[in-house]
Design a protein around this motif. Structure first.
Motif: not given
Length: 137
Positions: A30, A130, A134
């Motif tokens: 990621t 966050e 992600q």
């Protein structure tokens, strides 16, 4: 077979620092996708071990394996604009709400209202960080 990436700018992520022209390895997929999308790294080559031994890379005097076309890179003129994601504790140490808003803008989050309470600002910034990690903003 392994995918190699070369840092275009200085990158600080997961407690590691990669300088321009260094090989970037060992990061979660990621993070790699996020760094690629932002243009902070570039794919060097897909290779297997036998190709590496055949001299695909040239090694400069500093020992960094790079592609031939990267030999002209000058780190003295490189732009160091890679955002560093702060933790909740680091955000809490910022002195004012405007410092929090300025930091948020530096990592790509715009439109925060300075009239919000500090905890609300910090929560919005943490949620953005966050999501960025992600969803590969």
């Amino acid at each position: 077979m392994s995918e190699l990436y070369i840092a275009k700018v200085r990158i600080r992520v997961s407690g590691e620092t990669f300088m321009p022209n260094e090989t970037v390895r060992g990061l979660p997929e990621t993070y790699i996708r996020f760094l690629l999308k932002k243009g902070f790294i570039k794919p060097a080559v897909t290779m297997n071990e036998s190709e590496a031994e055949e001299g695909l890379f040239e090694t400069k005097h500093d020992g960094i394996g790079i592609l031939q076309e990267d030999n002209e890179f000058d780190p003295d003129i490189a732009v160091d604009d890679v955002p560093e994601f702060y933790s909740e504790a680091q955000l809490g140490k910022l002195k004012s709400k405007s410092d929090i808003v300025n930091y948020a803008e530096s990592i790509g989050l715009s439109g925060l209202d300075v009239n919000l309470h500090r905890p609300e600002l910090i929560d919005k910034v943490l949620a953005y960080i966050e999501e960025a990690q992600q969803n590969e903003i």
